[in-house]
Scaffold this motif. Structure first.
Motif, short mmCIF file in Angstrom:
data_model
loop_
_atom_site.label_atom_id
_atom_site.label_comp_id
_atom_site.label_asym_id
_atom_site.label_seq_id
_atom_site.Cartn_x
_atom_site.Cartn_y
_atom_site.Cartn_z
N ARG A 130 51.87 29.74 39.34
CA ARG A 130 50.52 30.14 39.93
C ARG A 130 50.44 30.61 41.18
NH1 ARG A 130 46.78 25.00 39.67
NH2 ARG A 130 48.94 24.32 40.55
N LEU A 131 49.87 31.80 41.42
CA LEU A 131 49.66 32.28 42.61
C LEU A 131 48.38 31.97 43.20
CD1 LEU A 131 51.37 36.08 41.93
CD2 LEU A 131 52.49 34.07 43.12
N PRO A 132 48.30 32.00 44.60
CA PRO A 132 47.05 31.75 45.39
C PRO A 132 45.97 32.90 45.08
CG PRO A 132 48.79 31.30 46.92
CD PRO A 132 49.51 32.00 45.66
N ALA A 133 44.97 32.65 45.23
CA ALA A 133 43.96 33.68 45.02
C ALA A 133 43.93 34.74 46.15
CB ALA A 133 42.22 33.19 45.04
N GLY A 134 43.93 36.03 45.62
CA GLY A 134 44.23 37.06 46.46
C GLY A 134 45.53 37.65 46.50
N THR A 355 46.19 24.13 44.97
CA THR A 355 46.72 25.29 46.07
C THR A 355 47.60 25.04 47.03
OG1 THR A 355 45.79 26.98 47.34
CG2 THR A 355 44.63 25.04 47.02
N PRO A 356 48.66 25.86 47.48
CA PRO A 356 49.37 25.48 48.79
C PRO A 356 48.90 25.61 49.99
CG PRO A 356 49.89 27.63 47.48
CD PRO A 356 49.00 26.95 46.60
N LEU A 357 47.87 26.47 49.92
CA LEU A 357 47.11 26.65 51.36
C LEU A 357 46.73 25.64 52.24
CD1 LEU A 357 44.84 29.59 50.00
CD2 LEU A 357 47.04 29.70 51.06
#
Length: 383
Positions: A130-134, A355-357
């Motif tokens: 899964r990639l972060p949004a954006g 999310t990793p953020l």
């Protein structure tokens, strides 16, 4: 080893259970008139054996139930247990005859290691990265290593990723099995994977299946009189980095002093806490720091004083920053130190953040506070 310790109470046994159902069932032992014990080794109870020791703990806490044990012979057949329980023998302790476990080489110690319990050498599902949004693969392609790009390939990426994890888990299970095999444990040899200190000092561990390796464990430099140098903590140094970290469990009330001693001795100024105090109704980490309600904490030679507490981002309620003053009464000539604790509450037990953020924000905060402190010591991280 834990059961042999007189101070290791039934309450401490309860803390080692992993599910709410197990905790609830074990906590209600006073309601039962019959309690049956089973030793995975199949050994007949004798003085000092696990069954003998835990039976003593029940009696010490006023248990009036009839205590029994399963006497293993041949193969274990769980379907016959109810019938055997209805046919108790004479005396206060009942022997229920059952077959021996099918695998005579089973190692209960290995099977209880937390890493071993979580290992699965079969591919049960394939999950895409899964990639972060954006973000898109094309936008960050130049910054990704080849192995990760291989896991992002359209069509085959999920399979590639699952196979990578399978190889890691097979290798880890093999390593743990070799470490725990009986002949290796009896050899007396010390290897890079020895965990002897962690097993022997069981009362100092929050969990009875997570131990530090002997060659990387942190040692208390100035233990109290009559106390050993053990704490469940390990040095970590990432590859290609000059930074050193200390990973440790959330301390128990009986090890608060040990925890703060290594913070002082290792000149650590930043603590990253990756857990909540309570989760699913269970204590995951005792409060080892002072608060606005209890601004002072005295732990023998260590004194802590609350300074401030804040949420760095009003919109974010998963990261909390606290600051406290640390004093060592044994070194009055040493200046007081300001310790920053960053608590991240968004990491679920037996799971990962959505999310990793948020995790990257915690890393950023830890780096900032470490730079401000001007300390070259280890950062402490507890879970």
């Amino acid at each position: 080893m834990l059961l042999k310790r007189p101070m290791y109470s039934l309450e401490m046994v309860t803390e080692q259970l992993t599910t709410e159902r197990e905790v609830e069932a074990f906590s209600n032992w006073r309601r039962f008139s019959n309690i049956v014990f089973f030793d995975a080794t199949g050994a007949v109870p004798s003085k000092g054996s696990p069954i003998f020791c835990i039976a003593q703990k029940f009696r010490k806490e006023g248990c009036e139930a009839r205590l029994g044990y399963i006497h293993a012979r041949g193969r274990l057949h769980l379907g016959s247990l109810p019938a055997m329980i209805t046919k108790p023998g004479a005396g206060d302790t009942v022997a229920c005859e059952t077959p021996m476990m099918e695998n005579p080489n089973v190692n209960p110690l290995f099977e209880s290691v937390r890493q071993a319990m979580g290992l699965n050498t079969n591919i049960t599902e394939e999950v895409a990265v899964r990639l972060p949004a954006g973000f898109s693969v094309d936008s960050i392609r130049s910054q990704l290593p080849a192995w990760l790009l291989n896991s992002l390939c359209e069509g085959t990426g999920k399979t590639n990723l699952a196979q990578d994890f399978q190889r890691v888990e097979i290798a880890e299970k093999k390593r743990l099995a070799l470490l725990m095999c009986p002949q290796e444990m009896r050899s007396g040899r010390t290897t890079n994977f020895s965990i002897g200190a962690g097993i022997e000092k069981g009362l100092k561990n929050r969990y009875n299946n997570v131990w530090p390796f002997d060659h990387t464990r942190v040692k208390i430099q100035e233990p109290e009189d009559g106390v050993d140098d053990y704490i469940n903590a390990s040095y970590l140094r990432p590859p290609f980095s000059e930074k050193t970290y200390i990973a440790t469990q959330g301390p128990l009330p009986s090890t608060f002093l040990d925890f703060w001693k290594i913070v002082w001795e290792q000149n650590s100024r930043v603590i990253v806490m990756l857990t909540r105090e309570m989760e699913m109704g269970r204590i995951k980490c005792h409060q080892y720091w002072p608060s606005a309600q209890q601004p002072s904490m005295d732990l023998g030679s260590i004194r802590l004083t609350f300074l401030r507490e804040e949420w760095p981002d009003v919109a974010d309620t998963t990261v909390l920053v606290r600051q406290m003053r640390l004093q060592h009464l044994g070194y009055p000539e040493e200046a007081d130190r300001v310790i920053t604790q960053i608590q991240y509450t968004g990491w679920p037990d037996f799971g990962v953040p959505d999310t990793p953020l948020e995790v990257l924000e915690v890393v950023k905060l830890a780096n900032e506070h470490n730079r401000r402190s001007g300390s070259g010591g280890c950062r402490v991280q507890n879970r």
